[in-house]
Design a protein around this motif. Structure first.
Motif, PDB file in Angstrom:
ATOM      1  N   ALA A 155      48.191  41.066  41.519  1.00 30.41           N
ATOM      2  CA  ALA A 155      49.150  41.837  40.721  1.00 30.41           C
ATOM      3  C   ALA A 155      48.960  41.573  39.234  1.00 30.41           C
ATOM      4  O   ALA A 155      49.063  42.486  38.406  1.00 30.41           O
ATOM      5  CB  ALA A 155      50.573  41.491  41.153  1.00 30.41           C
ATOM      6  N   TRP A 156      48.668  40.314  38.872  1.00 26.68           N
ATOM      7  CA  TRP A 156      48.466  39.958  37.469  1.00 26.68           C
ATOM      8  C   TRP A 156      47.227  40.645  36.909  1.00 26.68           C
ATOM      9  O   TRP A 156      47.251  41.188  35.798  1.00 26.68           O
ATOM     10  CB  TRP A 156      48.331  38.439  37.327  1.00 26.68           C
ATOM     11  CG  TRP A 156      48.039  38.012  35.921  1.00 26.68           C
ATOM     12  CD1 TRP A 156      48.915  37.953  34.874  1.00 26.68           C
ATOM     13  CD2 TRP A 156      46.769  37.599  35.390  1.00 26.68           C
ATOM     14  NE1 TRP A 156      48.283  37.524  33.730  1.00 26.68           N
ATOM     15  CE2 TRP A 156      46.958  37.298  34.018  1.00 26.68           C
ATOM     16  CE3 TRP A 156      45.510  37.437  35.941  1.00 26.68           C
ATOM     17  CZ2 TRP A 156      45.932  36.850  33.205  1.00 26.68           C
ATOM     18  CZ3 TRP A 156      44.464  36.996  35.121  1.00 26.68           C
ATOM     19  CH2 TRP A 156      44.687  36.708  33.770  1.00 26.68           C
ATOM     20  N   LEU A 157      46.123  40.648  37.689  1.00 26.70           N
ATOM     21  CA  LEU A 157      44.906  41.298  37.223  1.00 26.70           C
ATOM     22  C   LEU A 157      45.110  42.807  37.077  1.00 26.70           C
ATOM     23  O   LEU A 157      44.623  43.415  36.123  1.00 26.70           O
ATOM     24  CB  LEU A 157      43.764  41.021  38.208  1.00 26.70           C
ATOM     25  CG  LEU A 157      43.097  39.651  38.076  1.00 26.70           C
ATOM     26  CD1 LEU A 157      42.152  39.407  39.238  1.00 26.70           C
ATOM     27  CD2 LEU A 157      42.342  39.539  36.754  1.00 26.70           C
ATOM     28  N   GLU A 158      45.836  43.397  38.022  1.00 26.34           N
ATOM     29  CA  GLU A 158      46.101  44.835  37.931  1.00 26.34           C
ATOM     30  C   GLU A 158      46.893  45.152  36.671  1.00 26.34           C
ATOM     31  O   GLU A 158      46.566  46.083  35.931  1.00 26.34           O
ATOM     32  CB  GLU A 158      46.850  45.344  39.155  1.00 26.34           C
ATOM     33  CG  GLU A 158      47.045  46.852  39.089  1.00 26.34           C
ATOM     34  CD  GLU A 158      47.967  47.388  40.163  1.00 26.34           C
ATOM     35  OE1 GLU A 158      47.817  48.559  40.514  1.00 26.34           O
ATOM     36  OE2 GLU A 158      48.837  46.648  40.625  1.00 26.34           O
ATOM     37  N   ASP A 159      47.930  44.364  36.409  1.00 26.70           N
ATOM     38  CA  ASP A 159      48.747  44.622  35.222  1.00 26.70           C
ATOM     39  C   ASP A 159      47.966  44.359  33.939  1.00 26.70           C
ATOM     40  O   ASP A 159      48.184  45.030  32.926  1.00 26.70           O
ATOM     41  CB  ASP A 159      50.007  43.753  35.262  1.00 26.70           C
ATOM     42  CG  ASP A 159      51.009  44.236  36.299  1.00 26.70           C
ATOM     43  OD1 ASP A 159      51.065  45.449  36.529  1.00 26.70           O
ATOM     44  OD2 ASP A 159      51.718  43.405  36.883  1.00 26.70           O
ATOM     45  N   SER A 160      47.038  43.377  33.984  1.00 23.97           N
ATOM     46  CA  SER A 160      46.223  43.089  32.800  1.00 23.97           C
ATOM     47  C   SER A 160      45.324  44.279  32.470  1.00 23.97           C
ATOM     48  O   SER A 160      45.240  44.713  31.321  1.00 23.97           O
ATOM     49  CB  SER A 160      45.359  41.843  33.037  1.00 23.97           C
ATOM     50  OG  SER A 160      46.162  40.699  33.226  1.00 23.97           O
ATOM     51  N   SER A 172      39.465  54.591  34.258  1.00 28.83           N
ATOM     52  CA  SER A 172      39.054  54.720  35.657  1.00 28.83           C
ATOM     53  C   SER A 172      38.075  53.625  36.051  1.00 28.83           C
ATOM     54  O   SER A 172      38.167  53.040  37.137  1.00 28.83           O
ATOM     55  CB  SER A 172      38.404  56.091  35.888  1.00 28.83           C
ATOM     56  OG  SER A 172      39.280  57.133  35.527  1.00 28.83           O
ATOM     57  N   LEU A 173      37.114  53.334  35.163  1.00 36.16           N
ATOM     58  CA  LEU A 173      36.124  52.298  35.454  1.00 36.16           C
ATOM     59  C   LEU A 173      36.777  50.924  35.550  1.00 36.16           C
ATOM     60  O   LEU A 173      36.454  50.128  36.449  1.00 36.16           O
ATOM     61  CB  LEU A 173      35.045  52.293  34.365  1.00 36.16           C
ATOM     62  CG  LEU A 173      33.896  51.298  34.551  1.00 36.16           C
ATOM     63  CD1 LEU A 173      33.149  51.589  35.849  1.00 36.16           C
ATOM     64  CD2 LEU A 173      32.941  51.350  33.358  1.00 36.16           C
ATOM     65  N   ALA A 174      37.703  50.634  34.640  1.00 38.07           N
ATOM     66  CA  ALA A 174      38.409  49.359  34.681  1.00 38.07           C
ATOM     67  C   ALA A 174      39.176  49.202  35.990  1.00 38.07           C
ATOM     68  O   ALA A 174      39.175  48.136  36.622  1.00 38.07           O
ATOM     69  CB  ALA A 174      39.368  49.249  33.491  1.00 38.07           C
ATOM     70  N   LEU A 175      39.812  50.269  36.421  1.00 38.86           N
ATOM     71  CA  LEU A 175      40.595  50.239  37.653  1.00 38.86           C
ATOM     72  C   LEU A 175      39.698  49.998  38.866  1.00 38.86           C
ATOM     73  O   LEU A 175      40.009  49.175  39.736  1.00 38.86           O
ATOM     74  CB  LEU A 175      41.338  51.570  37.802  1.00 38.86           C
ATOM     75  CG  LEU A 175      42.558  51.612  38.725  1.00 38.86           C
ATOM     76  CD1 LEU A 175      43.618  50.646  38.258  1.00 38.86           C
ATOM     77  CD2 LEU A 175      43.112  53.021  38.787  1.00 38.86           C
ATOM     78  N   PHE A 176      38.568  50.701  38.927  1.00 33.05           N
ATOM     79  CA  PHE A 176      37.672  50.561  40.073  1.00 33.05           C
ATOM     80  C   PHE A 176      37.062  49.163  40.149  1.00 33.05           C
ATOM     81  O   PHE A 176      37.022  48.551  41.231  1.00 33.05           O
ATOM     82  CB  PHE A 176      36.556  51.610  39.982  1.00 33.05           C
ATOM     83  CG  PHE A 176      35.554  51.524  41.101  1.00 33.05           C
ATOM     84  CD1 PHE A 176      35.865  52.006  42.366  1.00 33.05           C
ATOM     85  CD2 PHE A 176      34.306  50.952  40.896  1.00 33.05           C
ATOM     86  CE1 PHE A 176      34.950  51.922  43.408  1.00 33.05           C
ATOM     87  CE2 PHE A 176      33.393  50.858  41.929  1.00 33.05           C
ATOM     88  CZ  PHE A 176      33.713  51.352  43.186  1.00 33.05           C
ATOM     89  N   LEU A 177      36.577  48.651  39.014  1.00 32.48           N
ATOM     90  CA  LEU A 177      35.970  47.321  39.008  1.00 32.48           C
ATOM     91  C   LEU A 177      36.979  46.244  39.363  1.00 32.48           C
ATOM     92  O   LEU A 177      36.655  45.272  40.066  1.00 32.48           O
ATOM     93  CB  LEU A 177      35.346  47.046  37.635  1.00 32.48           C
ATOM     94  CG  LEU A 177      34.131  47.899  37.268  1.00 32.48           C
ATOM     95  CD1 LEU A 177      33.652  47.570  35.865  1.00 32.48           C
ATOM     96  CD2 LEU A 177      33.004  47.691  38.273  1.00 32.48           C
ATOM     97  N   MET A 178      38.207  46.400  38.894  1.00 33.60           N
ATOM     98  CA  MET A 178      39.241  45.430  39.222  1.00 33.60           C
ATOM     99  C   MET A 178      39.519  45.429  40.718  1.00 33.60           C
ATOM    100  O   MET A 178      39.623  44.373  41.355  1.00 33.60           O
ATOM    101  CB  MET A 178      40.529  45.748  38.465  1.00 33.60           C
ATOM    102  CG  MET A 178      41.671  44.807  38.807  1.00 33.60           C
ATOM    103  SD  MET A 178      43.207  45.334  38.029  1.00 33.60           S
ATOM    104  CE  MET A 178      43.480  46.885  38.839  1.00 33.60           C
ATOM    105  N   GLY A 179      39.601  46.610  41.323  1.00 35.57           N
ATOM    106  CA  GLY A 179      39.841  46.691  42.751  1.00 35.57           C
ATOM    107  C   GLY A 179      38.731  46.057  43.561  1.00 35.57           C
ATOM    108  O   GLY A 179      38.987  45.362  44.557  1.00 35.57           O
ATOM    109  N   ALA A 180      37.470  46.289  43.131  1.00 30.47           N
ATOM    110  CA  ALA A 180      36.330  45.697  43.837  1.00 30.47           C
ATOM    111  C   ALA A 180      36.371  44.170  43.748  1.00 30.47           C
ATOM    112  O   ALA A 180      36.106  43.466  44.740  1.00 30.47           O
ATOM    113  CB  ALA A 180      35.029  46.232  43.247  1.00 30.47           C
ATOM    114  N   TYR A 181      36.699  43.649  42.575  1.00 32.23           N
ATOM    115  CA  TYR A 181      36.776  42.186  42.426  1.00 32.23           C
ATOM    116  C   TYR A 181      37.899  41.610  43.289  1.00 32.23           C
ATOM    117  O   TYR A 181      37.720  40.565  43.940  1.00 32.23           O
ATOM    118  CB  TYR A 181      37.007  41.819  40.964  1.00 32.23           C
ATOM    119  CG  TYR A 181      37.339  40.354  40.780  1.00 32.23           C
ATOM    120  CD1 TYR A 181      36.346  39.383  40.874  1.00 32.23           C
ATOM    121  CD2 TYR A 181      38.649  39.934  40.544  1.00 32.23           C
ATOM    122  CE1 TYR A 181      36.643  38.046  40.741  1.00 32.23           C
ATOM    123  CE2 TYR A 181      38.958  38.595  40.409  1.00 32.23           C
ATOM    124  CZ  TYR A 181      37.950  37.655  40.507  1.00 32.23           C
ATOM    125  OH  TYR A 181      38.250  36.324  40.382  1.00 32.23           O
TER     126      TYR A 181
END
Length: 322
Positions: A51-56, A96-105
């Motif tokens: 949740a913290w990474l998503e909000d960041s 969009s790229l930030a969101l996708f990479l965060m989800g993969a990590y």
């Protein structure tokens, strides 16, 4: 070519534009507070970390929008003769790229936690002479991270549709779904408290799937937009817009046939109109201006459209820019 500020947004949409900017500033400040407080309380919880990474990374879309909304109003220059409209598309791609990479990590991190059977613990703290389980504090912070974001997102969605701004739309959709992330993280924390160590990592996995889905769909759409895909304006059909322009041009008595191809340039639509004229006479300046006006009046999102003009039995051989 008309100057960018003349057709960027019509006067009737200026209140929506100002409201969108205000909401994005509020969102940015709010997310900063969420990220700071969540960092202080996340501990070893995978769900809280997710949740913290998503909000960041959620800070990137509003920041990109605020930068792009200033750039698109800059007038064309010698180096950028077509203006800065694609700044909105770049903002959409960045978010969009930030969101996708965060989800993969997050998927990788939480999967490894499950495979290694890491068992996180949530300690207690002493506050005002009372022993408090940190899980309750985490749940309060997650509630703060989810509910206001969902409200802000729902406020921004109709503005994004009116302004045809996909960067704003992606940010609003992500905000609107933040309550799901918060709810999943709360379930994970409660699972730890009940002794189900795996509940935390499973909740983080659920969050990562949601993030990857949103990130991939937005990434695919933003990439297609940069490749000059046929427009898909928010809240309308791109083919209907193209057909409407063709119908309006075909209604002019000096045009025998008209065809149009369009592309998305940020929140605007650019393209070419191929006109076959009746007779052999060249169109007058008044007729060209009439065609330009007809195209512009079809929809506020129509920006520059070049007119390629020819006669029956001949290919169009001249152009006029709107």
């Amino acid at each position: 070519m008309r100057l960018a500020q003349q057709y960027e947004y019509p006067e009737r949409l200026q209140p929506e534009r100002r409201k969108a900017i205000l909401l994005e500033w509020i969102t940015f400040a709010y997310l900063l507070s969420v990220v700071g407080v969540m960092y202080l309380v996340m501990g070893a919880s995978q769900a809280m970390k997710a949740a913290w990474l998503e909000d960041s990374l959620s800070l990137i879309p509003p920041l990109s929008f605020l930068i792009a909304i200033r750039l698109v109003h800059k007038a064309p220059s010698k180096i950028f003769p077509f203006g800065f409209h694609r700044a909105s598309s770049i903002a959409y791609l960045a978010g969009s790229l930030a969101l996708f990479l965060m989800g993969a990590y997050l998927m990788y991190d939480s999967s490894m936690a499950l495979l290694k059977q890491e068992k996180p613990t949530i300690p207690t703290v002493h506050m005002f002479g009372t022993t408090v389980w940190m899980g309750w504090i985490m749940i309060a912070v997650l509630t703060w991270s989810g509910l206001p974001a969902a409200i802000l997102g729902r406020m921004k969605l109709p503005l994004a549709r009116k302004l045809n701004d996909k960067a704003l739309y992606a940010d609003a959709a992500m905000n609107s779904a933040d309550w799901q992330t918060a709810a999943a993280a709360i379930v994970g924390i409660l699972g730890i408290g009940l002794g189900f160590w795996w509940a935390d990592a499973v909740a983080a996995l659920f969050i990562s799937f949601s993030i990857i889905h949103d990130g991939f769909s937005n990434l695919k759409d933003s990439g297609a937009q940069l490749l000059d895909r046929t427009p898909e304006p928010l809240g309308s059909n791109g083919e209907k817009l193209r057909q409407a322009i063709c119908d309006r041009l075909n209604a002019l008595d000096w045009i025998e046939a008209a065809d149009v191809r369009l592309r998305e340039v940020g929140h605007l639509v650019f393209g070419d109109a191929f006109l076959t004229l009746t007779g052999d006479r060249k169109p007058s300046q008044e007729q060209i201006e009439e065609a330009e006006r007809v195209v512009r009046d079809t929809d506020w999102r129509v920006g520059d459209v070049a007119l390629a003009i020819g006669h029956s039995g001949h290919s169009p051989n001249s152009e006029a820019g709107l």
